[in-house]
Design a protein around this motif. Structure first.
Motif, PDB file in Angstrom:
ATOM      1  N   ALA A   6       0.825  -1.210   0.000  1.00 38.98           N
ATOM      2  CA  ALA A   6       0.000   0.000   0.000  1.00 38.98           C
ATOM      3  C   ALA A   6       0.863   1.265   0.000  1.00 38.98           C
ATOM      4  CB  ALA A   6      -0.927  -0.005   1.215  1.00 38.98           C
ATOM      5  N   GLY A   7       1.937   1.273   0.775  1.00 42.19           N
ATOM      6  CA  GLY A   7       2.808   2.442   0.844  1.00 42.19           C
ATOM      7  C   GLY A   7       3.515   2.722  -0.470  1.00 42.19           C
ATOM      8  N   VAL A   8       4.027   1.677  -1.100  1.00 41.91           N
ATOM      9  CA  VAL A   8       4.697   1.849  -2.393  1.00 41.91           C
ATOM     10  C   VAL A   8       3.679   2.300  -3.441  1.00 41.91           C
ATOM     11  CG1 VAL A   8       5.863   0.602  -4.252  1.00 41.91           C
ATOM     12  CG2 VAL A   8       6.593   0.296  -1.886  1.00 41.91           C
ATOM     13  N   SER A   9       2.471   1.780  -3.381  1.00 39.45           N
ATOM     14  CA  SER A   9       1.430   2.202  -4.322  1.00 39.45           C
ATOM     15  C   SER A   9       1.122   3.689  -4.174  1.00 39.45           C
ATOM     16  CB  SER A   9       0.151   1.392  -4.107  1.00 39.45           C
ATOM     17  OG  SER A   9       0.374   0.039  -4.354  1.00 39.45           O
ATOM     18  N   HIS A  10       1.016   4.157  -2.947  1.00 41.06           N
ATOM     19  CA  HIS A  10       0.754   5.578  -2.715  1.00 41.06           C
ATOM     20  C   HIS A  10       1.912   6.439  -3.213  1.00 41.06           C
ATOM     21  CE1 HIS A  10      -3.055   6.186  -0.658  1.00 41.06           C
ATOM     22  NE2 HIS A  10      -2.860   5.020  -0.059  1.00 41.06           N
ATOM     23  N   LEU A  11       3.134   6.035  -2.925  1.00 35.57           N
ATOM     24  CA  LEU A  11       4.276   6.825  -3.383  1.00 35.57           C
ATOM     25  C   LEU A  11       4.409   6.783  -4.903  1.00 35.57           C
ATOM     26  CD1 LEU A  11       6.952   6.106  -0.639  1.00 35.57           C
ATOM     27  CD2 LEU A  11       5.582   8.160  -0.967  1.00 35.57           C
ATOM     28  N   LEU A  12       4.116   5.658  -5.506  1.00 33.75           N
ATOM     29  CA  LEU A  12       4.131   5.563  -6.960  1.00 33.75           C
ATOM     30  C   LEU A  12       3.086   6.492  -7.566  1.00 33.75           C
ATOM     31  CD1 LEU A  12       5.268   4.144  -9.481  1.00 33.75           C
ATOM     32  CD2 LEU A  12       3.492   2.397  -9.164  1.00 33.75           C
ATOM     33  N   ARG A  13       1.907   6.519  -6.976  1.00 36.45           N
ATOM     34  CA  ARG A  13       0.859   7.427  -7.429  1.00 36.45           C
ATOM     35  C   ARG A  13       1.307   8.877  -7.293  1.00 36.45           C
ATOM     36  NH1 ARG A  13      -2.973  11.288  -4.774  1.00 36.45           N
ATOM     37  NH2 ARG A  13      -4.218  11.869  -6.557  1.00 36.45           N
ATOM     38  N   ALA A  14       1.936   9.219  -6.189  1.00 41.47           N
ATOM     39  CA  ALA A  14       2.363  10.600  -5.957  1.00 41.47           C
ATOM     40  C   ALA A  14       3.492  11.001  -6.907  1.00 41.47           C
ATOM     41  CB  ALA A  14       2.805  10.772  -4.509  1.00 41.47           C
ATOM     42  N   GLY A  60      -0.485  15.386  -2.327  1.00 37.74           N
ATOM     43  CA  GLY A  60       0.169  15.461  -1.024  1.00 37.74           C
ATOM     44  C   GLY A  60      -0.335  14.408  -0.059  1.00 37.74           C
ATOM     45  N   PHE A  61      -1.605  14.038  -0.189  1.00 37.75           N
ATOM     46  CA  PHE A  61      -2.154  12.981   0.660  1.00 37.75           C
ATOM     47  C   PHE A  61      -1.430  11.664   0.405  1.00 37.75           C
ATOM     48  CE2 PHE A  61      -4.985   9.350   1.133  1.00 37.75           C
ATOM     49  CZ  PHE A  61      -5.275   9.440   2.480  1.00 37.75           C
ATOM     50  N   SER A  62      -1.119  11.387  -0.861  1.00 35.51           N
ATOM     51  CA  SER A  62      -0.430  10.132  -1.175  1.00 35.51           C
ATOM     52  C   SER A  62       0.992  10.110  -0.632  1.00 35.51           C
ATOM     53  CB  SER A  62      -0.421   9.890  -2.681  1.00 35.51           C
ATOM     54  OG  SER A  62      -1.700   9.462  -3.098  1.00 35.51           O
ATOM     55  N   TYR A  63       1.666  11.266  -0.643  1.00 39.58           N
ATOM     56  CA  TYR A  63       2.998  11.330  -0.025  1.00 39.58           C
ATOM     57  C   TYR A  63       2.894  11.013   1.469  1.00 39.58           C
ATOM     58  CZ  TYR A  63       5.363  13.419  -4.059  1.00 39.58           C
ATOM     59  OH  TYR A  63       5.915  13.639  -5.282  1.00 39.58           O
ATOM     60  N   LEU A  64       1.958  11.650   2.138  1.00 42.60           N
ATOM     61  CA  LEU A  64       1.778  11.450   3.577  1.00 42.60           C
ATOM     62  C   LEU A  64       1.383  10.006   3.884  1.00 42.60           C
ATOM     63  CD1 LEU A  64       1.676  12.817   6.369  1.00 42.60           C
ATOM     64  CD2 LEU A  64      -0.729  13.282   5.918  1.00 42.60           C
ATOM     65  N   ALA A  65       0.410   9.490   3.136  1.00 40.76           N
ATOM     66  CA  ALA A  65      -0.049   8.121   3.363  1.00 40.76           C
ATOM     67  C   ALA A  65       1.059   7.110   3.057  1.00 40.76           C
ATOM     68  CB  ALA A  65      -1.279   7.835   2.514  1.00 40.76           C
ATOM     69  N   GLY A  66       1.814   7.346   1.990  1.00 34.76           N
ATOM     70  CA  GLY A  66       2.897   6.428   1.627  1.00 34.76           C
ATOM     71  C   GLY A  66       3.957   6.352   2.704  1.00 34.76           C
ATOM     72  N   ILE A  67       4.356   7.505   3.225  1.00 32.59           N
ATOM     73  CA  ILE A  67       5.371   7.529   4.281  1.00 32.59           C
ATOM     74  C   ILE A  67       4.843   6.868   5.552  1.00 32.59           C
ATOM     75  CG2 ILE A  67       6.666   9.062   5.810  1.00 32.59           C
ATOM     76  CD1 ILE A  67       6.908  10.951   3.334  1.00 32.59           C
TER      77      ILE A  67
END
Length: 71
Positions: free
Chosen positions: A17-25, A41-48
């Motif tokens: 899930a984290g890599v998916s969010h960072l990939l999206r961002a 920015g939400f995806s950066y925060l969620a990914g981290i």
């Protein structure tokens, strides 16, 4: 379910899930839920946050492995 299995499974899910969010961002893909645009920015925060949770899960998994009599 054993604790070791739980921590390993949750760690893997959090990594995916984290890599998916960072990939999206990083790719600047658009995401909308029921017409509401989710900011990048939400995806950066969620990914981290998810990668930190996965780190903690794997850390607990390893600590349980060291405490195991079969290790």
């Amino acid at each position: 379910m054993e604790k070791k299995t739980f921590f390993l499974t949750s760690g893997i899910i959090f990594v995916v899930a984290g890599v998916s969010h960072l990939l999206r961002a990083l790719s600047s893909w658009d995401l909308s839920v029921e017409g509401f645009a989710i900011p990048v920015g939400f995806s950066y925060l969620a990914g981290i946050a998810l990668l930190l949770l996965s780190y903690q899960s794997f850390k607990l998994f390893v600590s349980l492995q060291k405490d195991s009599p079969l290790a």
